[in-house]
Design a protein around this motif. Structure first.
Motif: not given
Length: 66
Positions: A62-65
């Motif tokens: 998952p892409r995280t900020r």
């Protein structure tokens, strides 16, 4: 009940693999074959997948900020 090492199980593996966009590994493909009524051992499925050189693509993390 079909024979466990029958040619049909060998022919079904690439179809199951492609139908699921290359995301299914040997465990899920084994379960799928059992659901379809094939009596195949786990290690047989693993050996067939290695012989066909079907490599499972892991899903992206998952892409995280920041």
């Amino acid at each position: 009940m079909p024979h466990k090492n029958g040619p049909a199980s060998f022919e079904l593996l690439p179809g199951i693999f492609k139908k699921n966009h290359g995301r299914y590994g040997h465990r899920r493909i084994h379960t799928e074959l059992l659901n379809q009524g094939w009596a195949v051992a786990k290690k047989t499925v693993l050996k067939l997948i290695r012989a066909l050189e079907l490599l499972c693509q892991p899903s992206a993390p998952p892409r995280t900020r920041l």
